[in-house]
Design a protein around this motif. Sequence first.
Motif, PDB file in Angstrom:
ATOM      1  N   THR A   1      41.121  44.042  41.674  1.00  0.00           N
ATOM      2  CA  THR A   1      40.470  43.629  43.213  1.00  0.00           C
ATOM      3  C   THR A   1      39.004  42.830  42.736  1.00  0.00           C
ATOM      4  O   THR A   1      38.892  42.032  43.390  1.00  0.00           O
ATOM      5  CB  THR A   1      40.302  44.634  43.956  1.00  0.00           C
ATOM      6  N   THR A   2      38.326  43.513  41.953  1.00  0.00           N
ATOM      7  CA  THR A   2      37.016  42.850  41.815  1.00  0.00           C
ATOM      8  C   THR A   2      36.968  41.543  40.934  1.00  0.00           C
ATOM      9  O   THR A   2      36.512  40.425  41.493  1.00  0.00           O
ATOM     10  CB  THR A   2      35.996  43.929  40.968  1.00  0.00           C
TER      11      THR A   2
ATOM     12  N   ALA B   1      49.913  40.506  59.078  1.00  0.00           N
ATOM     13  CA  ALA B   1      48.777  39.582  59.067  1.00  0.00           C
ATOM     14  C   ALA B   1      49.428  38.388  59.145  1.00  0.00           C
ATOM     15  O   ALA B   1      50.451  38.134  58.818  1.00  0.00           O
ATOM     16  CB  ALA B   1      47.942  40.101  57.874  1.00  0.00           C
ATOM     17  N   GLU B   2      48.649  37.278  59.273  1.00  0.00           N
ATOM     18  CA  GLU B   2      48.930  35.827  59.191  1.00  0.00           C
ATOM     19  C   GLU B   2      49.574  35.600  58.015  1.00  0.00           C
ATOM     20  O   GLU B   2      50.853  34.977  57.614  1.00  0.00           O
ATOM     21  CB  GLU B   2      47.721  34.973  59.325  1.00  0.00           C
ATOM     22  N   HIS B   3      49.233  36.236  56.870  1.00  0.00           N
ATOM     23  CA  HIS B   3      49.611  36.260  55.389  1.00  0.00           C
ATOM     24  C   HIS B   3      49.307  37.553  54.708  1.00  0.00           C
ATOM     25  O   HIS B   3      48.163  37.733  54.683  1.00  0.00           O
ATOM     26  CB  HIS B   3      49.113  34.890  54.396  1.00  0.00           C
ATOM     27  N   THR B   4      50.655  37.955  54.182  1.00  0.00           N
ATOM     28  CA  THR B   4      50.236  39.194  53.229  1.00  0.00           C
ATOM     29  C   THR B   4      50.815  38.743  51.956  1.00  0.00           C
ATOM     30  O   THR B   4      52.371  38.563  52.026  1.00  0.00           O
ATOM     31  CB  THR B   4      50.901  40.360  53.778  1.00  0.00           C
ATOM     32  N   LEU B   5      50.153  38.659  50.910  1.00  0.00           N
ATOM     33  CA  LEU B   5      50.565  38.743  49.616  1.00  0.00           C
ATOM     34  C   LEU B   5      50.377  39.835  48.898  1.00  0.00           C
ATOM     35  O   LEU B   5      49.284  40.623  48.515  1.00  0.00           O
ATOM     36  CB  LEU B   5      50.024  37.389  48.905  1.00  0.00           C
ATOM     37  N   ASP B   6      51.381  40.133  47.902  1.00  0.00           N
ATOM     38  CA  ASP B   6      51.314  41.371  46.983  1.00  0.00           C
ATOM     39  C   ASP B   6      51.556  40.989  45.570  1.00  0.00           C
ATOM     40  O   ASP B   6      52.415  40.013  45.115  1.00  0.00           O
ATOM     41  CB  ASP B   6      52.445  42.130  47.233  1.00  0.00           C
ATOM     42  N   PHE B   7      50.432  41.450  44.697  1.00  0.00           N
ATOM     43  CA  PHE B   7      50.573  41.231  43.109  1.00  0.00           C
ATOM     44  C   PHE B   7      50.426  42.599  42.462  1.00  0.00           C
ATOM     45  O   PHE B   7      49.838  43.540  43.098  1.00  0.00           O
ATOM     46  CB  PHE B   7      49.445  40.327  42.768  1.00  0.00           C
ATOM     47  N   LYS B   8      50.904  42.527  41.379  1.00  0.00           N
ATOM     48  CA  LYS B   8      50.760  43.797  40.598  1.00  0.00           C
ATOM     49  C   LYS B   8      49.533  43.428  39.462  1.00  0.00           C
ATOM     50  O   LYS B   8      49.119  42.482  39.163  1.00  0.00           O
ATOM     51  CB  LYS B   8      51.939  44.129  39.828  1.00  0.00           C
ATOM     52  N   PHE B   9      48.845  44.554  39.165  1.00  0.00           N
ATOM     53  CA  PHE B   9      47.848  44.759  38.434  1.00  0.00           C
ATOM     54  C   PHE B   9      48.042  43.515  36.872  1.00  0.00           C
ATOM     55  O   PHE B   9      47.384  42.960  36.556  1.00  0.00           O
ATOM     56  CB  PHE B   9      47.271  45.992  37.922  1.00  0.00           C
ATOM     57  N   GLU B  10      49.134  43.759  36.560  1.00  0.00           N
ATOM     58  CA  GLU B  10      49.419  43.105  35.356  1.00  0.00           C
ATOM     59  C   GLU B  10      49.593  41.550  35.466  1.00  0.00           C
ATOM     60  O   GLU B  10      49.473  41.074  34.557  1.00  0.00           O
ATOM     61  CB  GLU B  10      50.956  43.826  34.701  1.00  0.00           C
ATOM     62  N   GLU B  11      50.158  41.032  36.607  1.00  0.00           N
ATOM     63  CA  GLU B  11      50.170  39.813  36.892  1.00  0.00           C
ATOM     64  C   GLU B  11      48.817  39.255  36.887  1.00  0.00           C
ATOM     65  O   GLU B  11      48.488  37.995  36.239  1.00  0.00           O
ATOM     66  CB  GLU B  11      50.615  39.394  38.407  1.00  0.00           C
ATOM     67  N   ILE B  12      47.863  39.966  37.506  1.00  0.00           N
ATOM     68  CA  ILE B  12      46.706  39.300  37.202  1.00  0.00           C
ATOM     69  C   ILE B  12      45.698  39.439  36.069  1.00  0.00           C
ATOM     70  O   ILE B  12      45.056  38.570  35.626  1.00  0.00           O
ATOM     71  CB  ILE B  12      45.561  39.846  38.530  1.00  0.00           C
ATOM     72  N   ALA B  13      46.104  40.436  35.283  1.00  0.00           N
ATOM     73  CA  ALA B  13      45.763  40.582  33.844  1.00  0.00           C
ATOM     74  C   ALA B  13      46.128  39.393  33.017  1.00  0.00           C
ATOM     75  O   ALA B  13      45.331  38.936  32.176  1.00  0.00           O
ATOM     76  CB  ALA B  13      45.984  41.775  33.352  1.00  0.00           C
ATOM     77  N   LYS B  14      47.395  38.995  33.289  1.00  0.00           N
ATOM     78  CA  LYS B  14      48.143  38.063  32.395  1.00  0.00           C
ATOM     79  C   LYS B  14      47.912  36.719  32.774  1.00  0.00           C
ATOM     80  O   LYS B  14      47.592  36.013  32.023  1.00  0.00           O
ATOM     81  CB  LYS B  14      49.777  38.152  32.611  1.00  0.00           C
TER      82      LYS B  14
ATOM     83  N   VAL C   1      47.403  33.363  39.565  1.00  0.00           N
ATOM     84  CA  VAL C   1      47.640  34.237  40.769  1.00  0.00           C
ATOM     85  C   VAL C   1      46.824  33.498  42.024  1.00  0.00           C
ATOM     86  O   VAL C   1      46.962  33.516  43.103  1.00  0.00           O
ATOM     87  CB  VAL C   1      47.022  35.573  40.557  1.00  0.00           C
ATOM     88  N   CYS C   2      45.423  33.089  41.653  1.00  0.00           N
ATOM     89  CA  CYS C   2      44.764  32.327  42.537  1.00  0.00           C
ATOM     90  C   CYS C   2      45.231  31.196  43.126  1.00  0.00           C
ATOM     91  O   CYS C   2      44.978  30.753  44.201  1.00  0.00           O
ATOM     92  CB  CYS C   2      43.524  31.807  41.675  1.00  0.00           C
ATOM     93  N   ARG C   3      45.686  30.129  42.166  1.00  0.00           N
ATOM     94  CA  ARG C   3      46.739  29.078  42.600  1.00  0.00           C
ATOM     95  C   ARG C   3      47.696  29.396  43.972  1.00  0.00           C
ATOM     96  O   ARG C   3      47.783  28.920  44.751  1.00  0.00           O
ATOM     97  CB  ARG C   3      47.372  28.324  41.579  1.00  0.00           C
ATOM     98  N   GLU C   4      48.343  30.531  43.520  1.00  0.00           N
ATOM     99  CA  GLU C   4      49.832  31.123  44.400  1.00  0.00           C
ATOM    100  C   GLU C   4      48.907  31.382  45.932  1.00  0.00           C
ATOM    101  O   GLU C   4      49.160  31.158  46.919  1.00  0.00           O
ATOM    102  CB  GLU C   4      50.257  32.035  43.935  1.00  0.00           C
ATOM    103  N   ILE C   5      47.833  32.328  45.700  1.00  0.00           N
ATOM    104  CA  ILE C   5      47.145  32.611  46.917  1.00  0.00           C
ATOM    105  C   ILE C   5      46.380  31.399  47.645  1.00  0.00           C
ATOM    106  O   ILE C   5      46.568  31.440  48.949  1.00  0.00           O
ATOM    107  CB  ILE C   5      46.037  33.593  46.510  1.00  0.00           C
ATOM    108  N   ALA C   6      45.816  30.595  46.966  1.00  0.00           N
ATOM    109  CA  ALA C   6      45.222  29.440  47.393  1.00  0.00           C
ATOM    110  C   ALA C   6      46.209  28.502  48.378  1.00  0.00           C
ATOM    111  O   ALA C   6      46.006  28.218  49.630  1.00  0.00           O
ATOM    112  CB  ALA C   6      44.526  28.388  46.440  1.00  0.00           C
ATOM    113  N   ASN C   7      47.479  28.267  47.747  1.00  0.00           N
ATOM    114  CA  ASN C   7      48.714  27.522  48.404  1.00  0.00           C
ATOM    115  C   ASN C   7      48.957  28.305  49.753  1.00  0.00           C
ATOM    116  O   ASN C   7      49.523  27.633  50.813  1.00  0.00           O
ATOM    117  CB  ASN C   7      49.728  27.212  47.467  1.00  0.00           C
ATOM    118  N   LYS C   8      49.165  29.686  49.816  1.00  0.00           N
ATOM    119  CA  LYS C   8      49.591  30.274  50.874  1.00  0.00           C
ATOM    120  C   LYS C   8      48.358  30.248  51.669  1.00  0.00           C
ATOM    121  O   LYS C   8      48.673  30.526  53.229  1.00  0.00           O
ATOM    122  CB  LYS C   8      49.823  31.724  50.421  1.00  0.00           C
TER     123      LYS C   8
END
Length: 430
Positions: free
Chosen positions: A131-132, A348-361, A366-373
């Motif tokens: 998260t940080t 919530a208006e948008h709720t997105l779920d990611f695993k630790f491994e996804e953001i580590a890789k 991940v940021c691009r997907e969040i920004a688009n949503k």
Amino acid sequence: MASVLFAVLTFLVRFFRYSLNTLDPWLRYINIRLVSTPSTVEELLEKVRSRFGSLPALASNRDWRERVQNALDALKGKETTPFGRLLAREKLITQIRTLECFETIPRRFSNVLTVPIDRPIFILGLPRTGTTILFHLLVRYPHVAHLNTIRSQLADLRPQDVAQATSIDDLCRRFCTTSKQVKYTFDILLASGCGLPHNIHPASTTFPEECVLVLSNYLFYTNYPYICGEDFTDVVKDYRDLARQAYRFFRRDLQVIKSIGQLSGSRFVLKAPYHSCFIEEILDVFPDASFVRLHRDPVSVVSSSSSFFRAIRAPFSTGDDWKKIGKGCQKMTRCIARELAKETRREAEHTLDFKFEEIAKDPIGVCREIANKVGLEHTKAVEDDLTAFLAEDARKREQAGKHKHTLAEFGLDAEEIRNDCTDYCKKFGV
């Protein structure tokens, strides 16, 4: 010259800490205490009243007073060093003073309450799930606002600053003066070994800061684990009403901070592990909020959290009861995981779920997907900035050394941790 003065002050703080922790136990044998803390809420509030002349409205809230009393009781423990008690006592007084500042400024300048807090993005998840780093990445997008230590420390405004200010702009100028003092004090404390280890969790007055700094003023969760070594959280037990009130105040606090902190961004990115326990309360106050949730195997969460709290408690602790830290982190993880696994009344208006491994890789993906949503502007310039930040972050972490930890050193059992979080693991596939 400035660097020499900084080094001298850092040495003096370290020497003071060592001397205080060494002398106080011996002097107590002859009934001399170098550091005393109030025994009751009434004593603490009287100290605040005598120093500042008034109290915040929340001082009459029963649940809040109970939380303050819990904090005072925890400071009596044998594990708490005299230096730790001193910092905790002053922190409590500062928090109460901050509450009053957040109340006084909107009364003095009512237009503060018209500042929009639109479509905030909340980063949720168990501690140590990425998260940080995600927070540090998202706040680099254009038109995004975030908290930091300086902007959150309203307690350092003097009462006469608010009373004498002729406008918000005038108050901003006064606040800038006190901000410089906050930064200098904070940096000295960090350098003298009273802050976070940089290879685990970077800290600075100008870094993006978790909402814990503001929410801790309301004390609806235990916020002295690094000092007193008590259980890390009883965050959802019997404190729903206080949490609802705290989040209503939190929205007002963001309006105040946005007004006098001169934030240019139109949307806040907000992050704290404890937000995960209050999704319903957040949606009551921020109905247009978006949630980004990160997930990780609870065993890794508890192990990493235990190592993290051991590191930041070291300057304040008189003992090495690492098993107690481990059990506290296990309890905290169980509590937050249970709340994340619950079904909410509404989404919530948008709720997105990611695993630790996804953001580590692939953190940029991940940021691009969040920004688009959620409607952030992801451009090539933003992506280049994120890439440069990640490269510099990797360099600093490599230089600081790897964060190593195991379950065994904290007396923890992997199967027991997973059994605690069965519903969470099934829901999010970790």
